[in-house]
Each structure stands twice: as structure tokens, then as C-alpha cells.
Write a protein that holds these residues in place. Structure first.
Motif: not given
Length: 344
Positions: A299-308
Motif C-alpha cells: 500500500g505504499y508508493d515506491p516513488n515516495e518512500v523506501t525501506g529495508f
């Protein structure tokens, strides 16, 4: 016939007064009142009596039966009370005797490791999330960028209940569920401990059931350097400040880029030995930046957030920490083995 009944009553009552035990009492009951007993045999002759005599003899027969049954019941009660008194006397407990010492239990070494890992990450601001061990194919594979018939699924062959329901092969499904529950909000910082299942042959380093702890961080501008710093802090708190880590490029469908993480061999301090195959390093976990498709599934926009994300086997961490050479020791319920960890 009346005289025979009276004589039978006298005979039975006399013998009942001298009966010695419950077994003899039962024998007399059968002898006089049983289906083939003396009373039954006499009463069978009532068929030859006149209509006027039958009620009289029948009443006498009932009185005889009642008299014999009353004495039998009284004797039976007496025998039962005597047996109870005998057992109470024989089974008397001497409450002054010293009791048997009961050893205090201890936390299982695997649970110790889980709690220690949780404490380390909670100290870094993480929360603990849990999920079901029986999972859907979507959460266990598809939402982690492992579509049906993907060859990487072969590495995580599991126990299927139906085509769409299986025992989870990793705790990564909890990460997807956590992301969906967050509804796009950040930051997300969780670790996900729990049991996982794979169709492995049991040996010194493998088990069909084992424990995993996976971690997930989602937010703006999360970088690979954040991942490396997090893992370095974890390793040094778990094994000591002298420990170092290295990241080797690898492949996982749910992270990109991906890496395997090695730690300094605790046995030789990095100089090389048999345990580390003379490399100075031992692999302990896998990690990487969350794949854009996995972010979208969550449910996240990969253009707005990242993660590990990272994942480790609890048994592997315990083997290295305690110097144990066989994973099966953890599951054998051998109290001699487990007692070694009672005071750790």
C-alpha cells in the motif's frame, strides 16, 4: 412350602451372621437369592398351589427375600467401612517427612535469544509484530514478489493444506500485513519473530521447523547505509563490540539490492579457522532494500518512500552465540543440555 421358606430364612440368617468377608458374602447372596438360588427354586413350586394359597406363599417369599437382603446389605456396609479404615491406615501420609526438591525451570535457550534480539531492536525504536503460522499463498509468496511458478519458490518448499493455504515458510508475510494495517502511514519499524516451516531434511544445520526474526523499516529517504548501521549495532550488542560485519551481494525476490551478511568469526576473531572455513567470516542473515513491487503490495508508493528488510534464523544466532554444533539439540528436550543455559 411355607415351612420350607421359614427354614430357608433361618438357615440363611445363621450363615450370614458368621460370614467372614465380602467374597463369602457374595457367594451366600448368589446361593440364596440368585437366579438359580434356593429361594428361587422353592418359589418355582407355586404353580402347583391353589389360587387361595399363592398370595400367602408369595407374601412369605417376599418377606424371606427382604430379611435376607437386609442382612446382606448390613454386612456389605460393614465390610466396606472396614476396608476403607484399613486403606486409610495403610495409606497414611507422614506429613513430617521432608519433601522432594523440585528444580526451578528456566527459559529455553531459543526463547532467550528471541527475547535478547527483541530487547536490542526495541531499544532502537522497533515494535514487535506477529502473524498467523497458517498463511495464504498471496501473503507468503505473491505479495513478496514471488508469483506462482516462480523458480525461487523451490528454495522455500512448504507444507500445503490446499493450493492456496500453507504453513508459512518465513515471517515476511507479517511485514506485508503490517504495511497494509498502516494504511500508507510512516514510519514503520517492526521485527517479526515466529516459527516457520519448510520441507527440509533434519540434520545438524537444518530442520523442517525453525524460528525466524525479520525486520522492516519503511519511511522517506531510507538508505542502504541505514540498513548497514542497524545491523552493525545489532551484531555488536549481540556478540560484542569487537565484531564487524560485511555485506555480500545476493538475490532475494522481495529486496533489491540484496545482500548476505557475514560477521566476524567468534572462534578465531577473523584470523581463520575450521568453523569459518578459514575465511574469518560466518554468514548469519540476509537483507536488502524493499523491492518497489513489495512496497506497492503493502500500500505504499515506491516513488515516495523506501525501506529495508532483513531476516535471520534464531537457531543460527544461538548456534554462534553458544558454540553449539547441532541444531537438533534445541528440540530433543534433553534436560542435561537445556540445564546449561539456566543461569545464562
Amino acid at each position: 412350602m411355607k415351612e420350607r421358606l421359614e427354614a430357608l430364612r433361618s438357615e440363611a440368617l445363621d450363615k450370614l451372621q458368621t460370614v467372614a468377608d465380602a467374597a463369602a458374602l457374595n457367594d451366600l447372596r448368589v446361593h440364596y437369592l440368585g437366579k438359580k438360588g434356593q429361594l428361587t427354586e422353592i418359589l418355582r413350586g407355586m404353580g402347583s398351589l391353589s389360587a387361595e394359597e399363592r398370595p400367602i406363599i408369595g407374601q412369605v417369599g417376599n418377606e424371606v427375600r427382604a430379611a435376607i437382603e437386609a442382612v446382606i446389605a448390613e454386612k456389605q456396609t460393614g465390610f466396606e467401612q472396614a476396608e476403607t479404615a484399613r486403606r486409610l491406615q495403610a495409606e497414611t501420609i507422614d506429613v513430617t517427612l521432608p519433601g522432594k526438591a523440585v528444580g526451578a525451570g528456566a527459559i529455553h535457550p531459543l526463547n532467550k535469544i528471541v527475547e535478547e534480539i527483541e530487547d536490542i531492536f526495541i531499544g532502537m525504536g522497533y515494535t514487535v509484530a506477529e502473524g498467523p503460522e497458517v498463511e495464504t499463498d498471496f501473503f507468503n509468496f505473491e505479495a513478496l514478489n514471488l508469483p506462482k511458478n516462480h523458480p525461487a519458490r523451490d528454495m522455500q518448499d512448504s507444507f500445503y493444506i490446499t493450493d492456496e493455504i500453507l504453513l508459512r515458510t518465513q515471517t515476511s508475510p507479517v511485514q506485508i500485513r503490517t504495511m497494509k494495517a498502516a494504511n500508507g502511514k510512516t514510519p514503520v519499524k517492526v521485527i517479526c519473530p515466529g516459527k516457520v516451516y519448510r520441507r527440509d531434511d533434519d540434520d545438524a544445520t537444518h530442520s523442517f521447523m525453525f524460528h525466524q526474526i525479520e525486520g522492516l523499516v519503511i519511511g522517506p529517504n531510507i538508505r542502504m547505509s541505514d540498513l548497514k548501521g542497524t545491523l552493525l549495532q545489532f551484531v555488536q550488542e549481540m556478540y560484542g563490540p569487537q565484531m564487524q560485519i560485511r555485506l555480500r551481494p545476493s538475490f532475494f525476490p522481495f529486496t533489491e539490492p540484496s545482500a548476505e551478511v557475514d560477521v566476524t568469526c567468534a572462534q578465531c576473531g577473523g584470523s581463520g579457522c575450521r568453523m569459518c572455513k578459514h575465511t574469518g567470516w560466518i554468514e548469519i542473515l540476509g537483507c536488502g532494500m524493499v523491492h518497489p513491487k513489495v512496497l506497492e503490495y503493502g500500500g505504499y508508493d515506491p516513488n515516495e518512500v523506501t525501506g529495508f528488510a532483513f531476516g535471520m534464523g534464531v537457531e543460527r544466532i544461538a548456534l554462534l552465540k553458544y558454540g553449539i554444533d547441532d541444531i537438533r539439540h534445541f528440540y530433543a528436550n534433553d534436560t542435561k543440555f537445556l540445564s546449561q543455559f539456566a543461569k545464562i
